[in-house]
Write an enzyme that holds these catalytic residues in place. Structure first.
Site, PDB file in Angstrom:
ATOM      1  N   ARG A 281       0.837  -1.205   0.000  1.00 49.48           N
ATOM      2  CA  ARG A 281       0.000   0.000   0.000  1.00 49.48           C
ATOM      3  C   ARG A 281       0.866   1.245   0.000  1.00 49.48           C
ATOM      4  O   ARG A 281       2.072   1.189   0.270  1.00 49.48           O
ATOM      5  CB  ARG A 281      -0.946   0.005   1.199  1.00 49.48           C
ATOM      6  CG  ARG A 281      -0.288  -0.060   2.539  1.00 49.48           C
ATOM      7  CD  ARG A 281      -1.327  -0.158   3.655  1.00 49.48           C
ATOM      8  NE  ARG A 281      -0.673  -0.305   4.945  1.00 49.48           N
ATOM      9  CZ  ARG A 281      -1.290  -0.438   6.104  1.00 49.48           C
ATOM     10  NH1 ARG A 281      -2.603  -0.455   6.153  1.00 49.48           N
ATOM     11  NH2 ARG A 281      -0.623  -0.568   7.223  1.00 49.48           N
ATOM     12  N   TYR A 350      -2.291 -10.173  17.141  1.00 57.59           N
ATOM     13  CA  TYR A 350      -2.477  -9.080  16.187  1.00 57.59           C
ATOM     14  C   TYR A 350      -3.473  -8.113  16.826  1.00 57.59           C
ATOM     15  O   TYR A 350      -4.677  -8.343  16.792  1.00 57.59           O
ATOM     16  CB  TYR A 350      -3.047  -9.721  14.932  1.00 57.59           C
ATOM     17  CG  TYR A 350      -3.251  -8.898  13.686  1.00 57.59           C
ATOM     18  CD1 TYR A 350      -2.908  -7.566  13.594  1.00 57.59           C
ATOM     19  CD2 TYR A 350      -3.803  -9.503  12.561  1.00 57.59           C
ATOM     20  CE1 TYR A 350      -3.108  -6.869  12.419  1.00 57.59           C
ATOM     21  CE2 TYR A 350      -4.007  -8.822  11.384  1.00 57.59           C
ATOM     22  CZ  TYR A 350      -3.654  -7.498  11.323  1.00 57.59           C
ATOM     23  OH  TYR A 350      -3.872  -6.821  10.147  1.00 57.59           O
TER      24      TYR A 350
END
Ligand code: UDP
Length: 390
Positions: A281, A350
């Site tokens: 990205r 996470y």
């Protein structure tokens, strides 16, 4: 009153929040170590010396939560501006909004569906031969079907995680909602914002207390634990034990920095979903602060790779062999009488910022209610629970 001196490894949100709660509400002093030269861990922000733009050095961080208590808590430490995060996805078929929503579906398939038509349409795309999804790929195929999976998820996920998506946990995909409305916000949470003075200023404010000492550029290791009555450790769990049983797998992220005049992509984040494009990205930092104006711009191309010696660990992979190894490290951790492991690296999960803060506040509460320090928990939350992701 005797003050008990508590050590903290890591100056990110986890340790900062626990330390502040302990020193303000109990008979404690805190000494916080971080091997880096700044606080705030991977949330670190600072102004770019050339352009003045607030840069998110370890990738974009947008604060979002549905927990009003956590939202009120962070706002005690600095002003947050409302920010509704929107993400665009560059695919082989063009640029679309993420998460997949009514507009994405109509533009991608060249249709004019209503919300209920779109919902039925997506149901018709899903692979009905899949029962309970066992992995990321099955979850995506069951939910969205092959075409959306191939264009939006397969390439991005393979680049991001470095493995075939069928090796990953289905829960990673569950982070991304699918919507049959025109709501373009990336997150579902009602509270979203970005601190006006950056995250580092927020963490500095949390740590700004006469009973908190911060030692940057220094490391608190296992040998140093004996100098404290107790230690909160937010570094990597396997690293604490000098990787004696082997290494837990992490992905790391590297950034290629660019500066230019004007505006590069007129948007904060564009994901590149095609496997042939090497980066995942591009984040253009001035668009995380639309209340500020700049003639120049800074953008980072983001690349993901396996963590090697010396790299900063970002994303716990939690593949099957990692989960086995994790169980063995948990057994070792449970033999440490004076250490609590917490946060993303300490519990190998996470985690988004709001979850880290919520868990730290709960942990501090548990410790403040337990006067026998020897009974403080080994973990803020079990590493076996999945947290926000896989
Ligand atoms: N994902 C994807 N394509 C995208 C965005 C996300 O395939 O354009 C997948 C990818 O596997 C990612 C997961 O969805 O790890 C969760 O995305 P999220 O944005 O939550 O990841 P983050 O940026 O927080 O790491």
């Amino acid at each position: 009153m005797i003050e008990r001196v508590i050590g903290f490894a890591g100056a990110g949100f986890s340790c900062a929040v626990v330390a502040r709660e302990l020193v303000t509400r109990g008979p404690f002093k805190a000494v916080i170590y971080d091997e880096r030269t700044h606080v705030a861990g991977n949330c670190h922000t600072s102004r770019d010396s050339e352009t003045g733009i607030m840069v998110h050095h370890y990738g974009p961080h947008i604060f979002h939560t549905s927990n009003e208590h956590v939202w009120n808590y962070v706002q005690r430490w600095g002003r947050f501006e409302n920010f509704s995060h929107q993400v665009k996805a560059s695919t082989a078929k063009g640029i679309f909004h993420l998460p997949i929503n009514l507009r994405t579906l109509n533009e991608f398939f060249g249709k004019k569906m209503s919300p209920s038509e779109a919902e039925k349409f997506v149901q018709s795309l899903g692979d009905r031969s899949i029962g309970e999804p066992k992995n990321f790929e099955e979850q995506a195929l069951k939910m969205l079907g092959r075409e959306l999976y191939d264009n939006f998820f397969y390439g991005y996920t393979k680049k991001q995680w470095g493995v075939e998506p069928r090796q990953l946990s289905a829960s990673i995909l569950k982070r991304l909602p699918i919507r049959f409305t025109e709501d373009l916000s990336y997150f579902n949470d009602p509270f979203q914002g970005i601190p006006r003075a950056g995250y580092t200023a927020i963490v500095e404010n949390i740590l700004d207390h006469p009973k908190i000492e911060v030692r940057l550029g220094e490391r608190l290791t296992r040998e140093g634990v004996k100098n404290f009555e107790h230690v909160f450790y937010s570094g990597p769990l396997d690293g604490y034990f000098s990787y004696q049983l082997g290494k837990l797998n992490y992905r790391t992220v590297t950034f290629e920095e660019h500066r230019a005049d004007g505006d590069f992509q007129n948007h904060s984040v564009v994901n590149y979903c095609e496997e042939r494009i090497p980066y995942t990205r591009i984040a253009e930092h001035k668009h995380f602060a639309p209340w500020e104006k700049f003639d120049r711009t800074v953008y980072f191309k983001e690349f993901s790779k396996q963590t090697e010696d010396g790299d900063t660990p970002f994303y716990p992979m939690r593949l099957d062999p990692d989960k086995k190894l994790l169980q063995d490290y948990i057994k070792l951790a449970e033999q440490e009488t004076a250490v609590t492991f917490l946060g993303r690296l300490g519990t190998y999960r996470y985690l988004d910022m709001h979850v880290v803060i919520e868990e730290a506040l709960k942990l501090a509460e548990v410790c403040l209610n337990e006067s026998d320090i020897k009974r403080w928990p080994h973990f803020s939350t079990s590493p076996l629970s999945s947290g926000a992701g896989g």
